[in-house]
Design a protein around this motif. Structure first.
Motif, PDB file in Angstrom:
ATOM      1  N   LEU A   1       0.829  -1.211   0.000  1.00  0.00           N
ATOM      2  CA  LEU A   1       0.000   0.000   0.000  1.00  0.00           C
ATOM      3  C   LEU A   1       0.860   1.256   0.000  1.00  0.00           C
ATOM      4  O   LEU A   1       0.541   2.247  -0.682  1.00  0.00           O
ATOM      5  CB  LEU A   1      -0.930  -0.009   1.208  1.00  0.00           C
ATOM      6  CG  LEU A   1      -2.020  -1.096   1.201  1.00  0.00           C
ATOM      7  CD1 LEU A   1      -2.842  -1.012   2.468  1.00  0.00           C
ATOM      8  CD2 LEU A   1      -2.913  -0.964  -0.019  1.00  0.00           C
ATOM      9  N   LEU A   2       1.936   1.244   0.760  1.00  0.00           N
ATOM     10  CA  LEU A   2       2.828   2.413   0.758  1.00  0.00           C
ATOM     11  C   LEU A   2       3.480   2.589  -0.608  1.00  0.00           C
ATOM     12  O   LEU A   2       3.627   3.727  -1.094  1.00  0.00           O
ATOM     13  CB  LEU A   2       3.891   2.247   1.846  1.00  0.00           C
ATOM     14  CG  LEU A   2       3.392   2.295   3.295  1.00  0.00           C
ATOM     15  CD1 LEU A   2       4.553   2.098   4.271  1.00  0.00           C
ATOM     16  CD2 LEU A   2       2.682   3.613   3.582  1.00  0.00           C
ATOM     17  N   ALA A   3       3.871   1.483  -1.240  1.00  0.00           N
ATOM     18  CA  ALA A   3       4.463   1.583  -2.579  1.00  0.00           C
ATOM     19  C   ALA A   3       3.433   2.078  -3.584  1.00  0.00           C
ATOM     20  O   ALA A   3       3.756   2.908  -4.463  1.00  0.00           O
ATOM     21  CB  ALA A   3       5.005   0.225  -3.004  1.00  0.00           C
ATOM     22  N   LEU A   4       2.198   1.633  -3.481  1.00  0.00           N
ATOM     23  CA  LEU A   4       1.149   2.098  -4.390  1.00  0.00           C
ATOM     24  C   LEU A   4       0.848   3.574  -4.165  1.00  0.00           C
ATOM     25  O   LEU A   4       0.655   4.331  -5.133  1.00  0.00           O
ATOM     26  CB  LEU A   4      -0.112   1.264  -4.181  1.00  0.00           C
ATOM     27  CG  LEU A   4      -1.314   1.583  -5.081  1.00  0.00           C
ATOM     28  CD1 LEU A   4      -0.942   1.439  -6.549  1.00  0.00           C
ATOM     29  CD2 LEU A   4      -2.497   0.683  -4.733  1.00  0.00           C
ATOM     30  N   ALA A   5       0.829   3.995  -2.912  1.00  0.00           N
ATOM     31  CA  ALA A   5       0.603   5.409  -2.623  1.00  0.00           C
ATOM     32  C   ALA A   5       1.730   6.268  -3.185  1.00  0.00           C
ATOM     33  O   ALA A   5       1.480   7.355  -3.733  1.00  0.00           O
ATOM     34  CB  ALA A   5       0.471   5.611  -1.113  1.00  0.00           C
TER      35      ALA A   5
ATOM     36  N   LEU B   1      -3.568   4.083 -11.276  1.00  0.00           N
ATOM     37  CA  LEU B   1      -3.782   2.971 -10.351  1.00  0.00           C
ATOM     38  C   LEU B   1      -3.377   1.648 -10.988  1.00  0.00           C
ATOM     39  O   LEU B   1      -2.745   0.809 -10.335  1.00  0.00           O
ATOM     40  CB  LEU B   1      -5.252   2.934  -9.916  1.00  0.00           C
ATOM     41  CG  LEU B   1      -5.650   1.803  -8.964  1.00  0.00           C
ATOM     42  CD1 LEU B   1      -4.871   1.881  -7.661  1.00  0.00           C
ATOM     43  CD2 LEU B   1      -7.156   1.846  -8.698  1.00  0.00           C
ATOM     44  N   GLN B   2      -3.721   1.457 -12.255  1.00  0.00           N
ATOM     45  CA  GLN B   2      -3.373   0.219 -12.930  1.00  0.00           C
ATOM     46  C   GLN B   2      -1.862   0.059 -13.055  1.00  0.00           C
ATOM     47  O   GLN B   2      -1.316  -1.022 -12.831  1.00  0.00           O
ATOM     48  CB  GLN B   2      -4.020   0.183 -14.314  1.00  0.00           C
ATOM     49  CG  GLN B   2      -5.535   0.218 -14.304  1.00  0.00           C
ATOM     50  CD  GLN B   2      -6.137  -1.026 -13.711  1.00  0.00           C
ATOM     51  OE1 GLN B   2      -5.554  -2.092 -13.814  1.00  0.00           O
ATOM     52  NE2 GLN B   2      -7.298  -0.898 -13.081  1.00  0.00           N
ATOM     53  N   ALA B   3      -1.177   1.164 -13.386  1.00  0.00           N
ATOM     54  CA  ALA B   3       0.283   1.097 -13.507  1.00  0.00           C
ATOM     55  C   ALA B   3       0.928   0.801 -12.150  1.00  0.00           C
ATOM     56  O   ALA B   3       1.888   0.027 -12.061  1.00  0.00           O
ATOM     57  CB  ALA B   3       0.814   2.410 -14.078  1.00  0.00           C
ATOM     58  N   GLY B   4       0.405   1.421 -11.100  1.00  0.00           N
ATOM     59  CA  GLY B   4       0.939   1.147  -9.767  1.00  0.00           C
ATOM     60  C   GLY B   4       0.730  -0.300  -9.358  1.00  0.00           C
ATOM     61  O   GLY B   4       1.618  -0.933  -8.767  1.00  0.00           O
ATOM     62  N   LEU B   5      -0.440  -0.858  -9.667  1.00  0.00           N
ATOM     63  CA  LEU B   5      -0.694  -2.253  -9.338  1.00  0.00           C
ATOM     64  C   LEU B   5       0.206  -3.194 -10.126  1.00  0.00           C
ATOM     65  O   LEU B   5       0.702  -4.197  -9.585  1.00  0.00           O
ATOM     66  CB  LEU B   5      -2.165  -2.589  -9.600  1.00  0.00           C
ATOM     67  CG  LEU B   5      -3.183  -1.950  -8.648  1.00  0.00           C
ATOM     68  CD1 LEU B   5      -4.601  -2.249  -9.116  1.00  0.00           C
ATOM     69  CD2 LEU B   5      -2.976  -2.443  -7.217  1.00  0.00           C
ATOM     70  N   ARG B   6       0.457  -2.869 -11.389  1.00  0.00           N
ATOM     71  CA  ARG B   6       1.352  -3.716 -12.183  1.00  0.00           C
ATOM     72  C   ARG B   6       2.772  -3.673 -11.631  1.00  0.00           C
ATOM     73  O   ARG B   6       3.465  -4.708 -11.620  1.00  0.00           O
ATOM     74  CB  ARG B   6       1.337  -3.265 -13.646  1.00  0.00           C
ATOM     75  CG  ARG B   6       0.083  -3.658 -14.409  1.00  0.00           C
ATOM     76  CD  ARG B   6       0.273  -3.501 -15.900  1.00  0.00           C
ATOM     77  NE  ARG B   6       0.489  -2.113 -16.261  1.00  0.00           N
ATOM     78  CZ  ARG B   6      -0.481  -1.254 -16.590  1.00  0.00           C
ATOM     79  NH1 ARG B   6      -1.747  -1.665 -16.603  1.00  0.00           N
ATOM     80  NH2 ARG B   6      -0.215  -0.010 -16.922  1.00  0.00           N
TER      81      ARG B   6
ATOM     82  N   ARG C   1       1.350   9.241  -5.979  1.00  0.00           N
ATOM     83  CA  ARG C   1       1.858  10.598  -5.769  1.00  0.00           C
ATOM     84  C   ARG C   1       2.833  11.013  -6.866  1.00  0.00           C
ATOM     85  O   ARG C   1       2.946  12.201  -7.191  1.00  0.00           O
ATOM     86  CB  ARG C   1       2.551  10.687  -4.411  1.00  0.00           C
ATOM     87  CG  ARG C   1       1.598  10.584  -3.222  1.00  0.00           C
ATOM     88  CD  ARG C   1       2.343  10.808  -1.919  1.00  0.00           C
ATOM     89  NE  ARG C   1       1.475  10.619  -0.767  1.00  0.00           N
ATOM     90  CZ  ARG C   1       0.645  11.548  -0.284  1.00  0.00           C
ATOM     91  NH1 ARG C   1       0.594  12.741  -0.871  1.00  0.00           N
ATOM     92  NH2 ARG C   1      -0.105  11.293   0.778  1.00  0.00           N
ATOM     93  N   ALA C   2       3.523  10.026  -7.451  1.00  0.00           N
ATOM     94  CA  ALA C   2       4.466  10.330  -8.530  1.00  0.00           C
ATOM     95  C   ALA C   2       3.771  10.543  -9.870  1.00  0.00           C
ATOM     96  O   ALA C   2       4.438  10.871 -10.861  1.00  0.00           O
ATOM     97  CB  ALA C   2       5.482   9.200  -8.661  1.00  0.00           C
ATOM     98  N   GLY C   3       2.459  10.360  -9.908  1.00  0.00           N
ATOM     99  CA  GLY C   3       1.710  10.617 -11.128  1.00  0.00           C
ATOM    100  C   GLY C   3       1.309   9.388 -11.898  1.00  0.00           C
ATOM    101  O   GLY C   3       0.690   9.518 -12.974  1.00  0.00           O
TER     102      GLY C   3
END
Length: 285
Positions: free
Chosen positions: A118-122, A131-136, A126-128
């Protein structure tokens, strides 16, 4: 009674016995087929939840072999058909117990991996990143089971399943309170928007604090849980020791109705004591 009458009676008895054996064979075969179908279907579902794909027929034959080995071992050691039946029942219940333990361990491992994810996804949000890219990115960097569950969720979305449905499937596979918080946050963010990164950071901190508290509780109750295992195993160890020290005296315990009643009473009181101790040392947070 004449000879032909004796022969007729013998033939009648033979026909009745053959009929009873045929009926019993059909009932046993039908029950075994039904049990095999239930076992293989349950095993297929459970192994799919663990992302462990094996031939369920091999699991069935292994299950039957375990039942046979435990029944034979208990029967030979105790010289009793009753203990052989008890060993068979224990072998039949063993796969369900192992699956339940593995499932609990998998969900606990998922919760332990969740705060860092969750911290990595947050941070990615924040880096722009989307959500899909963060999950991948989390899927690529995470170990099982978190990486497997999130990868399956993304794969469902690529096949056309909506976000809400894939999140519901994730919660069905991992029905923990931590997963409920994350699923609720993602659903709210998808419907109404808002600062999802800050929400995920707060949920991650909450889950981390909860895991820390659960770890402290497990450490404080470790002695009580160890005592419950010792107390639960002590009567059976004593029975085994007495069986080898006084086999003639203990033989009545395995071969008479009174002995079976005593064993049933010991087992009932043992299970009741284990349940009471587990309730004492269990603290919900």
């Amino acid at each position: 009674m004449n000879g032909w009458q004796s022969w007729a009676v013998a033939m009648g008895v033979l026909v009745c016995v053959s009929l009873l054996v045929w009926i019993a064979h059909g009932l046993v075969r039908e029950s075994l087929s039904r049990y095999r179908a239930v076992f293989t279907e349950t095993a297929r579902v459970r192994m799919g939840e663990f992302f462990f794909f094996v031939d369920v027929n091999q699991l069935w034959f292994a299950h039957v072999a375990i039942i046979g080995v435990l029944a034979a071992a208990c029967g030979i050691l105790a010289q009793s058909w009753t203990m052989a039946a008890a060993g068979a029942v224990a072998g039949a219940a063993l796969p369900r117990y192992v699956a339940r333990r593995l499932r609990a361990r998998r969900m606990r491992r998922f919760d332990e991996q969740l705060p860092d994810a969750l911290l990595a996804l947050a941070s990615a949000l924040r880096a722009g990143a989307s959500l899909q890219a963060g999950l991948r990115q989390i899927v690529a960097e995470s170990q099982p089971p978190l990486g497997q569950e999130l990868a399956l969720m993304l794969r469902e979305q690529r096949f056309g399943i909506g976000m809400d449905q894939s999140l519901a499937h994730l919660h069905d596979r991992v029905p923990t309170e931590s997963t409920s918080l994350v699923v609720a946050a993602l659903r709210i963010a998808a419907d109404t928007g808002g600062n999802l990164a800050e929400t995920l950071e707060r949920i991650g901190a909450t889950i981390r604090a909860r895991l820390h508290m659960e770890g402290r509780i497990r450490a404080l109750t470790a002695q009580g849980r160890l005592q419950s295992r010792i107390v639960g195993a002590l009567p059976w160890l004593l029975i085994v020791a007495l069986h080898y020290l006084e086999p003639e005296t203990m033989q009545r315990l395995w071969t008479t109705a009174q002995g079976w009643a005593v064993l049933a009473l010991v087992a009932s009181l043992d299970l009741l004591g284990l349940w009471m101790i587990s309730r004492i040392v269990r603290i919900d947070v």
